[in-house]
Design a protein around this motif. Structure first.
Motif, short mmCIF file in Angstrom:
data_model
loop_
_atom_site.label_atom_id
_atom_site.label_comp_id
_atom_site.label_asym_id
_atom_site.label_seq_id
_atom_site.Cartn_x
_atom_site.Cartn_y
_atom_site.Cartn_z
N ASN A 1 0.81 -1.21 0.00
CA ASN A 1 0.00 0.00 0.00
C ASN A 1 0.85 1.27 0.00
N SER A 2 1.90 1.28 -0.78
CA SER A 2 2.79 2.42 -0.73
C SER A 2 2.96 3.02 -2.12
N ALA A 3 3.26 4.28 -2.13
CA ALA A 3 3.47 4.98 -3.40
C ALA A 3 4.70 5.87 -3.29
N VAL A 4 5.40 6.01 -4.37
CA VAL A 4 6.53 6.93 -4.43
C VAL A 4 6.22 7.95 -5.51
N HIS A 5 6.34 9.19 -5.13
CA HIS A 5 6.04 10.26 -6.07
C HIS A 5 7.31 11.03 -6.39
#
Lengths: 380, 283
Positions: free
Chosen positions: A137-141
């Motif tokens: 459930n992780s995102a890198v922007h």
């Protein structure tokens, strides 16, 4: 009809048997018919096709890409079977991976790597690059600085070719005086008529039998790449569209808003800069390493990469996890057959497409060649 | 054919009585309750263990478990995912094993056939009962999961596997799709069970055989060296229900699973007919 069944009850069993044959045979036949369908495309030479590919331009596409590998690797402890990272690794070399791609111009790209009950997405929309991992459930922007747009290629992850286009570029780079380039009759990929460009290594020592590139008959983009090992008629490596559409995808496809509860990491511009810097550093370090211990013996398809392993400096950099990895690596190494010769001794990993030699004095030799060629290189 | 052809309207009474029979059986009720209990247990366990699990970090549990804390919706998915490998197949195996072998075991099969009910009709009605069970079972798990999840964790927008948010209502619709897909998969398992049930007079034998087949199929599906066999395995595409949780949904990704299920249904219903229509009924 039922009279026959009444007088000869055993004949009833013909019905389920016939059904099974039809069902299994039907599935197999559907595949062969699709493969042998002979599309009618105007003839094109290999050179023309190469130009077509280089100048191909599509405004948008979406589709499903499937990568399969059957490298004929020996069974390795801890890697084959089981679950976890080992299984993921194994899927890359003997198994299949599926990805969905959307493309609407250079600055709108989305790639979704599909897992059984998970997904990893890389989405680029203008200057925004999002990476989403459903497993945690992780995102890198990340933001691409406007001035870096021109050299954006560096920002993209290198390594395994993800799309047929990339894979084809890699294959094309290898084309040279060492390769016979021919075309065969047309092929059918993802239900589309395609030309097939066949690259055959001229050097007999190469383990690579053929590289076949399927090029869309109308849009001229590569639809698939097959790598065949010598003397094997099923591809050892295959990346191909399973389904493709050339309609420009909806712009919404490229909009990513992190859902509530997602851990979002936003590397700052400075950090990104540092990453770029370290990448450059790494490149420099690689170059240094090359000067020190890494060299390429031979050329073309039969070139052998010779590298010197870094001296094992124990736990200074390696954490606990890496310790476990090392143990696993040792187990794998020890399971490989021992070989020796005038060049010394070591362990050999052999597959249909490449061989790797790990010498006892800490050198690694890798090449798409038979082991003899590696021994020869090791002796130099 | 010497017998007189009598055109009768096929009445639904036999089917209704079969459904009633299945519904009032204590073991079926208990089985359904057990299916419904699993998501509740999951939800309660997650609720009780909350401080611990958040401290331990994310992504440790099986699929969908990590998301339960933020959205009760995922209790249903976690429940379905957990039960899919064993509990749901056992439920279908119980039902299917009972279908013909149960009647034979109790000695009621010959009376049924003298009613007069044709053998094909008997099989059809028995299979219809199994199909209803196959669609009902995942729905029960999902419903119980949604209720338990909403009670303990609350609802909210649902995060798809692709990282987009959809409304809770849209999520429920996806969940219904998952249940229907799994219903089709379990229906295919039920067809195999119906065939096994015609082979024996011991319902337990058919039930155990079907459960073992399912487990064996799952195990074989895990062995990479047998990848040539994988497309033919009944359980190979069951996990594809996850395709319905991506955004956008690609329905074509469900095709292999549905085709496999269809193939199993056709072949094993034919086999059940071939066995049952020609069998001597002695009990």
């Amino acid at each position: 009809m039922s009279g026959v069944f009444r007088s000869r009850p055993a004949l009833r069993w013909l019905v389920p048997t016939a059904a099974a044959v039809v069902v299994i045979g039907g599935g197999a036949a559907a595949g062969t018919i699709a493969a042998s369908a002979d599309p009618t495309l105007p003839e094109r030479s290999a050179a023309q096709l190469l130009v077509d590919v280089q100048s191909a331009k599509v405004d948008g596409l979406s589709g499903t890409v499937v990568q399969t590998a059957d490298l004929g690797l020996p069974t390795l402890p801890g890697v084959t079977g089981g679950s976890g990272s080992g299984a993921d690794l194994m899927k890359l070399v003997s198994g299949s991976n599926t990805a969905r791609v959307w493309y609407a111009g250079e600055d709108k790209v989305r790639l979704a790597l599909l897992g059984t009950l998970g997904e990893t997405d890389v989405i680029r929309n203008g200057t925004d690059v999002w990476t989403w991992r459903s497993s945690d459930n992780s995102a890198v922007h990340a933001k691409i600085p406007a001035d870096a747009l021109t050299k954006k290629d560096k920002a993209l992850p290198a390594g395994v070719p993800q799309t047929p286009q990339e894979a084809a570029d890699a294959a094309l780079a290898a084309v040279g005086p060492s390769t016979a380039v021919t075309t065969t009759g047309a092929a059918k990929v993802a239900g589309r008529d395609a030309y097939e460009l066949v690259l055959t290594p001229k050097d007999a020592a190469s383990l690579v039998g053929q590289v076949r590139l399927a090029i869309d008959g109308e849009k001229h983009i590569p639809l698939g790449v097959d790598v065949y090992a010598k003397g094997v008629d099923t591809p050892a490596l295959r990346i191909a569209f399973q389904q493709v559409s050339f309609e420009t995808p909806d712009p919404e496809q490229f909009v990513f808003t992190p859902p509530a509860g997602t851990k979002v990491t936003e590397p700052s511009a400075a950090e990104l800069e540092k990453q770029h810097g370290s990448l450059d550093d790494k490149a420099a370090a690689d170059a240094k390493a090359e000067a020190a211990g890494t060299k390429v013996v031979g050329e073309g398809w039969t070139s052998v990469l010779v590298a010197t392993l870094p001296k094992e400096d124990g736990g200074s950099t390696a954490g606990k996890g890496q310790g476990a990895d090392t143990a696993q690596l040792d187990a794998i190494t020890n399971s490989l057959p021992k070989v020796s010769g005038t060049w010394g001794s070591g362990r050999l990993l052999q597959s249909a497409l490449f061989s790797a030699l790990l010498t006892d004095d800490g050198r690694v030799l890798v090449g798409a060649v038979a082991p003899e060629k590696l021994y020869e290189a090791a002796g130099k | 054919m010497s017998q007189v052809k009598v055109r009768r309207r096929v009445s639904s009474r036999f089917l209704a009585s079969e459904v009633r029979l299945i519904a009032v059986r204590r073991r079926n009720q208990a089985g359904l309750a057990a299916l419904a209990a699993v998501p509740v247990v999951i939800a309660v366990a997650m609720k009780v263990a909350t401080p611990d699990s958040t401290g331990r970090g994310q992504g440790g549990g099986p699929d969908f478990f990590s998301q339960i804390l933020s959205n009760g919706f995922f209790v249903a998915l976690a429940g379905v995912g957990v039960e899919l490998t064993l509990f749901l197949p056992i439920a279908i195996a119980m039902l299917a094993g009972d279908a013909v072998a149960g009647e034979a075991n109790q000695g009621t099969l010959r009376y049924l056939l003298t009613v007069p009910v044709g053998r094909i009709r008997l099989l059809a009605v028995k299979y219809a009962g199994i199909v209803m069970g196959a669609f009902l079972a995942p729905l029960v798990v999902a419903t119980s999961g949604i209720l338990a999840g909403l009670l303990l964790f609350g609802g909210g927008d649902v995060t798809t596997l692709s990282g987009t948010s959809i409304s809770f209502g849209a999520g429920l619709l996806r969940l219904l799709g998952v249940c229907l897909y799994l219903g089709v998969c379990l229906t295919a398992l039920g067809a195999v069970g119906l065939f096994l049930s015609t082979l024996t007079e011991q319902p337990m034998g058919a039930t155990i055989a079907l459960t073992m087949l399912t487990v064996a199929s799952f195990v074989l599906g895990q062995i990479p060296q047998l990848d040539w066999l994988h497309p033919y395995l009944l359980t190979q595409h069951w996990q594809d229900f996850g395709e319905l949780l991506r955004d956008p949904v690609s329905l074509s990704a469900l095709q292999p699973g549905l085709l496999t299920a269809g193939a199993y249904i056709v072949v094993f219903l034919c086999a059940a007919w071939a066995r049952f229509a020609g069998r001597d009924i002695t009990s």
